[in-house]
Design a protein around this motif. Structure first.
Motif, PDB file in Angstrom:
ATOM      1  N   ARG A 157       0.808  -1.222   0.000  1.00 39.15           N
ATOM      2  CA  ARG A 157       0.000   0.000   0.000  1.00 39.15           C
ATOM      3  C   ARG A 157       0.840   1.270   0.000  1.00 39.15           C
ATOM      4  N   TRP A 171       4.839   7.321  -0.259  1.00 41.03           N
ATOM      5  CA  TRP A 171       3.760   7.457  -1.242  1.00 41.03           C
ATOM      6  C   TRP A 171       2.627   6.481  -0.933  1.00 41.03           C
ATOM      7  N   ASP A 172       1.398   6.934  -1.174  1.00 46.63           N
ATOM      8  CA  ASP A 172       0.209   6.088  -1.108  1.00 46.63           C
ATOM      9  C   ASP A 172      -0.048   5.553  -2.516  1.00 46.63           C
ATOM     10  N   SER A 174      -2.544   3.941  -3.634  1.00 46.46           N
ATOM     11  CA  SER A 174      -3.938   4.065  -4.080  1.00 46.46           C
ATOM     12  C   SER A 174      -4.211   5.453  -4.657  1.00 46.46           C
ATOM     13  N   SER A 175      -3.853   6.487  -3.910  1.00 45.68           N
ATOM     14  CA  SER A 175      -4.075   7.862  -4.386  1.00 45.68           C
ATOM     15  C   SER A 175      -2.933   8.360  -5.259  1.00 45.68           C
ATOM     16  N   ARG A 176      -1.787   7.636  -5.206  1.00 41.33           N
ATOM     17  CA  ARG A 176      -0.585   8.005  -5.968  1.00 41.33           C
ATOM     18  C   ARG A 176      -0.052   9.373  -5.571  1.00 41.33           C
ATOM     19  N   GLN A 177      -0.238   9.691  -4.304  1.00 42.45           N
ATOM     20  CA  GLN A 177       0.216  10.966  -3.775  1.00 42.45           C
ATOM     21  C   GLN A 177       1.343  10.765  -2.766  1.00 42.45           C
TER      22      GLN A 177
END
Length: 452
Positions: A157, A171-172, A174-177
């Motif tokens: 994740r 970095w996340d 899922s959100s790609r942030q």
């Protein structure tokens, strides 16, 4: 009685590379060792006696990273030729080429499920790839200079990356942030990786340091200065209790993370050590360097079985669920001070001032502390008290104590329990050491009696 801690020993010396050895990784079954080199060749060393090694040719420039897939059926390699290759680690040596980076690719790693690859590049990006469809998926773009290394968390994740912009980024996927930045570096951040539970990350730097951060609290919990030159690479022992690092000072250092101290300095390479890797079971580790050598070592020092020991002291065995992204607090980007709660270790004074605690949320007991939870039914009964007629009242209503304060008190109790368990581990070590010293003294007395 066996010694508490045996010294690591050199098991094998592999000759085949003609230039600097830049990366290494063991196969999941510990039957193969993959190494990459500035000679542009990928070597697969078969660890069974008298077995042949495989030399794979395909990259047109220096190989910078190598990693086995979780099932061992594939080997990924990254190169300064701007490509990533997927190899079949057999005599055929077939490969598939991945290309999306526009500059040298510095590192490559499979996710724990084997479905994705993450790469870091001098084009200032981190890229994620799909393995099954063999295609590029997305980029993570916030670094402002070359990215040296990128690694997945054990649950896939998160991604951690580091680079020449002197930052470590989280970095996340899922959100790609980018959800956090660690910036306390005096030079390039050279390598980064997660511990086996995914609750902490370690990073090394050109400023000779090794740092370990708890990503749930964003705090620097251990800070080592044991090398006299830049740290190029490191590897966590699968137990999470040890870490080995390789440096441009030509040495490897083995750190006891439970006690927060340096326990071994290994000399075997002539020139910088550029690659170190523990095997999946922790019994072996490999090293490679500028002298073109590949050395394989027997670990030996992890003779104490911590899982068995801790099972005697744990009151509960139900583990907490893995940490969620929303558990990471604070979520805003901020700088981290190296002075708060750190353990300073130097090559001349290898004693730690504190024993850092890092709560593990898995049954593998990876780093320095353990926690337990109660079954949900038991918690529900505790939270509500039954009244006549089947009515219930919450503990907060009955006692007048806010639930937030109750939660805080429960956390304090858990921390005290963890401290008690850690003391138990240290007491066990002390007992074993005393037994060994007593045996040595008895043998010395016997030797003196026989001489007289």
């Amino acid at each position: 009685m066996a010694s508490v801690m045996e010294d690591p020993t050199l098991e094998r010396h592999f000759k085949g590379h003609k230039d600097v050895v830049s990366c290494a990784d063991f196969s999941p079954n510990n039957k193969q060792l993959a190494t990459g080199s500035c000679d542009k060749n990928l070597m697969i060393w078969n660890l069974t006696p008298k077995a042949r090694a495989f030399r794979f040719v395909g990259h047109t420039d220096i190989i910078t990273g190598v990693h086995f897939s979780p099932n061992g059926s594939l080997v990924a390699s990254s190169s300064r030729d701007q490509t990533v290759r997927l190899w079949t680690p057999s005599i055929k040596g077939e490969s598939t080429v991945f290309k999306a980076h526009t500059a040298s690719v510095r590192s490559v790693q499979f996710s724990s499920d084997g479905q994705r690859l993450v790469t870091a590049s001098d084009d200032k990006s981190v890229k994620v790839w799909g393995v099954e469809r063999k295609k590029f998926l997305y980029s993570l773009n916030r670094h402002t200079n070359w990215v040296r290394c990128a690694r997945f968390s054990p649950d896939g994740r998160l991604v951690a990356s580091c680079g020449d912009d002197r930052t470590v980024r989280l970095w996340d996927t899922s959100s790609r942030q980018c959800i956090n930045i660690f910036t306390d570096y005096g030079g390039s951040a050279t390598f980064v990786d997660f511990n086996s539970s995914g609750t902490c990350i370690a990073s090394s730097g050109a400023d000779n340091t090794l740092k370990i951060w708890d990503i749930r609290t964003n705090k620097l919990i251990q800070h080592y200065i044991v090398h006299s030159a830049g740290v190029n690479c490191f590897s966590f022992h699968p137990s999470g209790n040890y870490l080995i690092s390789g440096s441009s000072d030509s040495t490897m250092k083995i750190l006891d993370l439970l006690e927060g101290r340096l326990i071994y300095t290994l000399h075997g390479h002539k020139g910088p050590v550029l690659a170190v890797a523990f095997s999946r079971d922790g019994d072996l580790f490999a090293s490679g360097g500028a002298d073109s050598q590949v050395l394989m070592w027997k670990t030996n020092f992890d003779s104490l079985n911590y899982k068995v020991l801790l099972s005697r002291h744990r009151k509960r065995v139900t583990p907490d669920p893995p940490p969620h992204l929303m558990d990471i607090y604070p979520r805003s980007h901020h700088r981290h001070s190296a002075q708060n709660g750190t353990v300073e270790v130097s090559g001349h004074n290898c004693t730690a001032t504190t024993i850092p605690m890092c709560i593990s949320n898995s049954t593998d007991f990876p780093l320095w502390g353990w926690t337990h939870t109660r079954p949900r039914e038991e918690e529900d009964e505790d939270q509500h008290e039954r009244l006549p007629g089947g009515m219930t009242t919450s503990r907060e209503e009955h006692s007048g104590i806010p639930s937030s304060l109750n939660s805080t008190l429960e956390n304090i109790v858990q921390q005290l329990d963890i401290l008690t368990q850690t003391v138990a581990v240290l007491e066990e070590r002390l007992t074993l050491t005393e037994d060994k010293l007593r045996t040595c003294l008895d043998n010395q007395v016997l030797a003196e009696d026989s001489c007289s």
